[in-house]
Design an enzyme around this catalytic site. Structure first.
Site, PDB file in Angstrom:
ATOM      1  N   ASP A 139       0.861  -1.181   0.000  1.00 12.83           N
ATOM      2  CA  ASP A 139       0.000   0.000   0.000  1.00 12.83           C
ATOM      3  C   ASP A 139       0.902   1.237   0.000  1.00 12.83           C
ATOM      4  O   ASP A 139       2.128   1.139   0.114  1.00 12.83           O
ATOM      5  CB  ASP A 139      -0.968  -0.032   1.182  1.00 12.83           C
ATOM      6  CG  ASP A 139      -0.257  -0.072   2.515  1.00 12.83           C
ATOM      7  OD1 ASP A 139       0.970   0.188   2.560  1.00 12.83           O
ATOM      8  OD2 ASP A 139      -0.914  -0.357   3.520  1.00 12.83           O
TER       9      ASP A 139
ATOM     10  N   CYS B  72      -7.713 -28.297   9.163  1.00 11.28           N
ATOM     11  CA  CYS B  72      -8.932 -29.098   9.104  1.00 11.28           C
ATOM     12  C   CYS B  72      -8.647 -30.567   8.817  1.00 11.28           C
ATOM     13  O   CYS B  72      -9.412 -31.447   9.192  1.00 11.28           O
ATOM     14  CB  CYS B  72      -9.902 -28.509   8.078  1.00 11.28           C
ATOM     15  SG  CYS B  72     -10.645 -26.949   8.640  1.00 11.28           S
TER      16      CYS B  72
ATOM     17  N   ASP C 102      -8.000  -7.484  -0.341  1.00 10.19           N
ATOM     18  CA  ASP C 102      -7.140  -7.724   0.811  1.00 10.19           C
ATOM     19  C   ASP C 102      -7.947  -7.384   2.039  1.00 10.19           C
ATOM     20  O   ASP C 102      -8.858  -6.559   1.986  1.00 10.19           O
ATOM     21  CB  ASP C 102      -5.898  -6.829   0.799  1.00 10.19           C
ATOM     22  CG  ASP C 102      -6.223  -5.446   1.339  1.00 10.19           C
ATOM     23  OD1 ASP C 102      -6.815  -4.649   0.587  1.00 10.19           O
ATOM     24  OD2 ASP C 102      -5.940  -5.159   2.515  1.00 10.19           O
TER      25      ASP C 102
ATOM     26  N   HIS D 291      -6.226 -21.927   8.601  1.00 11.84           N
ATOM     27  CA  HIS D 291      -7.561 -22.154   8.036  1.00 11.84           C
ATOM     28  C   HIS D 291      -8.121 -20.867   7.424  1.00 11.84           C
ATOM     29  O   HIS D 291      -8.690 -20.882   6.324  1.00 11.84           O
ATOM     30  CB  HIS D 291      -8.544 -22.684   9.085  1.00 11.84           C
ATOM     31  CG  HIS D 291      -9.952 -22.652   8.569  1.00 11.84           C
ATOM     32  ND1 HIS D 291     -10.447 -23.607   7.710  1.00 11.84           N
ATOM     33  CD2 HIS D 291     -10.946 -21.733   8.708  1.00 11.84           C
ATOM     34  CE1 HIS D 291     -11.674 -23.295   7.370  1.00 11.84           C
ATOM     35  NE2 HIS D 291     -12.015 -22.157   7.954  1.00 11.84           N
TER      36      HIS D 291
ATOM     37  N   CYS E  98      -7.740 -27.726   4.377  1.00 10.16           N
ATOM     38  CA  CYS E  98      -6.500 -27.075   4.831  1.00 10.16           C
ATOM     39  C   CYS E  98      -5.800 -27.974   5.847  1.00 10.16           C
ATOM     40  O   CYS E  98      -6.378 -28.929   6.364  1.00 10.16           O
ATOM     41  CB  CYS E  98      -6.794 -25.702   5.433  1.00 10.16           C
ATOM     42  SG  CYS E  98      -7.425 -25.726   7.128  1.00 10.16           S
TER      43      CYS E  98
ATOM     44  N   GLY F 199     -11.716   4.223  -0.377  1.00 13.35           N
ATOM     45  CA  GLY F 199     -12.712   4.940   0.424  1.00 13.35           C
ATOM     46  C   GLY F 199     -14.011   4.195   0.639  1.00 13.35           C
ATOM     47  O   GLY F 199     -15.026   4.796   0.983  1.00 13.35           O
TER      48      GLY F 199
ATOM     49  N   CYS G  46     -13.506 -28.318   4.425  1.00 13.27           N
ATOM     50  CA  CYS G  46     -12.213 -27.680   4.114  1.00 13.27           C
ATOM     51  C   CYS G  46     -11.097 -28.711   4.120  1.00 13.27           C
ATOM     52  O   CYS G  46     -11.105 -29.650   4.909  1.00 13.27           O
ATOM     53  CB  CYS G  46     -11.938 -26.593   5.154  1.00 13.27           C
ATOM     54  SG  CYS G  46     -10.358 -25.745   4.927  1.00 13.27           S
TER      55      CYS G  46
END
Lengths: 416, 416
Positions: free
Chosen positions: B100, B322, B279, B348, B319, B229, B317
């Site tokens: 950023d 999990c 993000d 996760h 992952c 914004g 899931c």
């Protein structure tokens, strides 16, 4: 299949030995768990080796870890662990687990405790609730947790305790040892109690009391013996004398566990005196505070001198952290309070201790333990690389313009 | 090789689209970095996505992460990052990085800041030191950090700001946008500035101001455009209206980045309106506090109702967390304050968002985005499995004796 210990090699120039513990599969758990010795146990106090996953422990070469009966009993509670399939299943750890008896934590953490012949009365450090831990409780709880190796409840005395207190603690430890074994027999009669049970030798730093303790302890059918009441302030020289003394008395066909010892120098010297198994929170606790043992000494990576150091924590280490990250990055993570810093330092810390005992074992098997011992101790005392990185030349606050054209010279060296 | 964006597919029933950003290799870094879109960027504020390693991000399917220019400039400092080879090398991250501009953090974190046409004057939230950030500084700093994609400095207004304040912020944002681009040209003349630069559209929740802003912003040679914004308190309906409005004005051949948005429902709805890139700290920040998004809603795993729940966080899931750990274990880790709980929940959380955008992309490419959108939103609103585990039947404080014989019934189901 019951617990067994195989002595694989005995060093000729010292009491060092290489062996293998085989823990039988407990009901509901998968397979047999083997632990080559000498072995170091990372400490998983509350059901996790702080910040690390089971896979990271495996990758670091871990075969066995220690879990704390006192902490797990209070939270999440033995009932929860049992309901979730035992400690291995609960924490996702496929290797072996040794649980302590809970006695040491009761003595060191509880705000109130009273030792009687019956057991230890204490208050929880979490909620103040009152409870009693008897030698029988200790065995039952460790069985319920699903330990591969359980420890007998013992009584500790502080370093420098008066002779009568030491004597009384030895007598009580011996009484409790027999009661713990009897409780395991009772459990076995009920189809449980498959775990190994280790007895703990006491007597502080008094060789005569330690010998008196083991004269009776050694007659009991324990699967292994631990050296208790050491590294509590008596000093390294006296501590190692006691290790030599105890290991000389212990039978060679059972594993010897030196409790609470994890400084690299202590571990090497205790292996040389015949100890097989170690545990200590020191490496990982230090790591979470930004200090790690490396092959050449003790590195305080959070120090500002490492702010631009492109080297890994230990140039001689092949752990994940040392293969992938610079001291500069770790220093930044600690300065910024990033939890990843604790993790990466812990990975190195665990890997370093596990590789140290693994290399000791290989040296014993190869008949070159004396050379390994000498080289390791010399390296540790050398302090090599524990200084600011030489290529940089200027301080961490050098102006950007000066550095713009020299960045390439600071590249981290390629690693195998 | 310059930055490029390839539009790969356009949904027929909505404005959703699939594309691919290709970031050219920066000097001293390896290879080209590709980012299929829609994409979600985990936030690595201070040079680490809190608690996670680069490998865990890769395993979760991460191609690009966001790093905060403000935080990194203050600590460890741009000079340190450059000397260590740039941000990719410093943090060991091989994927793409978007930074950023620092403007948002200056406005939200600094205890004192003053906006003038020149730039933003502020005090460090770390040591109170005074500094100025100009649009030129923002571009130079992001170049020095080694970003693949840099953001133009913009001026934000709060939700509900008066029309004159919104107008002034738009004017300033446009002026700063042109100055940032000019600075990149200057850097390119000096052999640097290879990174992409995105312009940020402002105008708050006023469609006319946003249109006025983009009429000039869209004429500038930015590599992509961001929606600034928004999600600052205007509400989801109005926010999504602005996304639809902006994306309708933005050219289709450049990526569109909706800043600071990471709620699963918002992401799906914004993808449907033409946004490509997201993000948000929300998923990982919540995770560190014991709350995660799962496919069927929002799960507060630290709650006591999960103390004996053998299911993974999200049964749908795959992952690492999990696949390997139960809610009961995670609940315990949070109750005991174990950092591993934060880690496992973060793994996760990141995986869940990355798989969500990946599945959206696959649906767009397969021509079934409408069905994906409907099913995902219905599942998220269903709340399925976010209740105590059914097989147990009794509360977490059931006496041990009652449970001893029923442990087998609580085994966690086998997982693929």
């Amino acid at each position: 299949m019951p617990f067994s210990f195989i002595l694989e090699a005995q060093d000729t120039g010292s009491a060092a030995r290489a062996g293998r513990m085989v823990a039988g599969a407990a009901p509901g758990t998968a397979g047999v768990r083997e632990v080559p010795t000498p072995a170091f146990m990372p400490v998983g106090t509350a059901g996790s080796v702080k910040t690390l996953t089971p896979d990271e422990l495996r990758a670091a070469g871990c075969d066995i870890l220690l879990a704390n009966t006192y902490h797990l009993s209070l939270r999440p509670g033995v009932d929860t662990v049992r309901r979730m399939g035992g400690l291995h299943e609960f924490m996702g750890w496929p290797g072996a687990i040794l649980t302590d008896s809970g006695g040491f934590q009761v003595m060191s953490l509880s705000p109130l405790r009273k030792v009687t012949d019956a057991g230890v009365e204490f208050r929880s450090h979490l909620d103040g609730s009152r409870a009693v831990l008897t030698p029988e409780d200790a065995v039952r709880i460790q069985d319920a947790l699903g330990a591969d190796i359980a420890m007998s409840l013992d009584e500790l005395v502080e370093a420098g305790a008066a002779a009568p207190a030491v004597r009384e603690a030895v007598d009580r430890t011996l009484d409790w040892a027999a009661r713990g074994l009897a409780e395991r027999e009772r459990l076995r009669g009920a189809g449980r109690g498959t775990m190994a049970l280790f007895g703990i030798n006491q007597g502080g730093a008094d060789p005569a009391e330690r010998r008196r303790c083991f004269e009776r302890l050694g007659e009991l059918p324990f699967d292994g013996f631990a050296l208790g009441g050491l590294w509590v302030g008596e000093g390294r020289t006296l501590g190692l004398d006691m290790v030599e003394h105890d290991c000389g008395a212990f039978p060679s066909d059972r594993p010897r566990y030196l409790m609470g010892v994890g400084h690299p120098v202590d571990v090497i010297e205790a292996v040389a005196r015949g100890a097989d198994l170690f545990d200590c929170v020191l490496p990982t606790r230090n790591a979470r505070r930004g200090t790690v043992f490396i092959s050449t000494g003790r590195l305080v990576v959070k120090n500002a001198v490492y702010a631009h150091d492109p080297r890994p924590l230990d140039p001689a280490c092949d752990c994940y952290t040392c293969r992938r990250f610079s001291r500069a990055y770790l220093r930044h993570l600690f300065a910024a309070g990033e939890l990843l810093g604790m993790r990466l330092a812990s990975i190195h810390a665990v890997h370093h201790m596990l590789q140290l005992v693994r290399r000791a074992r290989e040296a014993i098997l190869a008949g070159c333990f004396a050379a390994f011992r000498k080289q390791s101790l010399e390296a540790f005392r050398s302090g090599d690389t524990i200084v600011p990185a030489p290529p940089s030349g200027d301080g961490p606050r050098a102006p950007t313009s000066k550095r713009r054209t020299t960045g390439a010279g600071l590249e981290r060296p390629a690693r195998a």
